[in-house]
Scaffold this motif. Sequence first.
Motif, PDB file in Angstrom:
ATOM      1  N   THR A 188       3.562   6.130  -5.197  1.00  0.00           N
ATOM      2  CA  THR A 188       3.555   6.207  -7.152  1.00  0.00           C
ATOM      3  C   THR A 188       2.460   7.863  -7.707  1.00  0.00           C
ATOM      4  N   HIS A 189       1.639   7.906  -5.966  1.00  0.00           N
ATOM      5  CA  HIS A 189       1.496   9.977  -6.826  1.00  0.00           C
ATOM      6  C   HIS A 189       2.353  10.469  -6.501  1.00  0.00           C
ATOM      7  N   GLN A 190       2.621  11.308  -6.843  1.00  0.00           N
ATOM      8  CA  GLN A 190       3.176  12.538  -6.861  1.00  0.00           C
ATOM      9  C   GLN A 190       2.898  13.776  -6.204  1.00  0.00           C
ATOM     10  N   ASN A 191       1.846  13.165  -5.686  1.00  0.00           N
ATOM     11  CA  ASN A 191       1.491  14.595  -4.239  1.00  0.00           C
ATOM     12  C   ASN A 191       1.948  13.680  -3.393  1.00  0.00           C
ATOM     13  N   VAL A 192       2.256  12.438  -3.034  1.00  0.00           N
ATOM     14  CA  VAL A 192       1.818  12.422  -1.905  1.00  0.00           C
ATOM     15  C   VAL A 192       3.475  11.589  -1.385  1.00  0.00           C
ATOM     16  N   LEU A 198       0.988  -1.005  -0.039  1.00  0.00           N
ATOM     17  CA  LEU A 198      -0.147  -0.506  -0.060  1.00  0.00           C
ATOM     18  C   LEU A 198       0.478   1.334  -0.060  1.00  0.00           C
ATOM     19  N   THR A 199       2.093   1.726   0.392  1.00  0.00           N
ATOM     20  CA  THR A 199       2.318   2.672   0.461  1.00  0.00           C
ATOM     21  C   THR A 199       3.393   3.177  -0.644  1.00  0.00           C
ATOM     22  N   PHE A 202       3.685   7.536  13.700  1.00  0.00           N
ATOM     23  CA  PHE A 202       5.158   6.811  13.061  1.00  0.00           C
ATOM     24  C   PHE A 202       4.945   7.846  11.322  1.00  0.00           C
ATOM     25  N   ARG A 203       6.097   8.153  11.205  1.00  0.00           N
ATOM     26  CA  ARG A 203       5.839   8.348   9.687  1.00  0.00           C
ATOM     27  C   ARG A 203       7.269   7.806   8.819  1.00  0.00           C
ATOM     28  N   LEU A 204       7.212   7.796   7.164  1.00  0.00           N
ATOM     29  CA  LEU A 204       7.152   6.968   6.585  1.00  0.00           C
ATOM     30  C   LEU A 204       7.999   8.049   5.509  1.00  0.00           C
ATOM     31  N   GLU A 205       8.451   8.783   5.241  1.00  0.00           N
ATOM     32  CA  GLU A 205       8.637   9.501   4.202  1.00  0.00           C
ATOM     33  C   GLU A 205       9.463   9.237   2.266  1.00  0.00           C
ATOM     34  N   LYS A 206       9.102  10.144   1.572  1.00  0.00           N
ATOM     35  CA  LYS A 206       8.876   9.527   0.490  1.00  0.00           C
ATOM     36  C   LYS A 206      11.120   9.355  -0.157  1.00  0.00           C
ATOM     37  N   SER A 207      11.474   8.335  -0.938  1.00  0.00           N
ATOM     38  CA  SER A 207      12.820   8.233  -0.653  1.00  0.00           C
ATOM     39  C   SER A 207      13.445   9.701  -1.990  1.00  0.00           C
TER      40      SER A 207
END
Length: 147
Positions: A102-106, A96-97, A142-147
């Motif tokens: 894959t969405h540019q705004n996320v 899911l993440t 908890f957070r996950l940042e786009k790499s």
Amino acid sequence: MELSLGLAVSSMQIDPFYKNEVDDAMINFWLPKILEHPEAYMWYTNWEIILKSDNISIGGMGFAGQPNENGEVETGYMIDGQRHNKGHATEALQLLTQWAFTHQNVKTIIVHTLDHNLPSRKILAKSGFHETGTDSEGLMTFRLEKS
């Protein structure tokens, strides 16, 4: 729903707290928000977690709406108590993440869990999420940042 999707009927074991959360979400979030934003339904719905080998739903996950102005989106998940500790939630959360990113705004995915929910904390750690705080009621972020 399971029959209409061609799935075997499950007998999920769900903690009463989460059962109430799901029931409330159906009535007060998923249905009204999907009607309000039909073009963006994927950010307002429950995504069923299907165990293909048994053709059965073993849980669900979803988002709490579209990404905000900072590119943040919140997600949550629930797994059948009979399916805990088998890696299903970790696999589903990672997929899911990946889809969300894959969405540019996320830019960031956020998850909240209670501090005593050790299995959820383990899933988040395996999925690359980092703890960013705990409120006075024991709700951890908890957070996950786009790499």
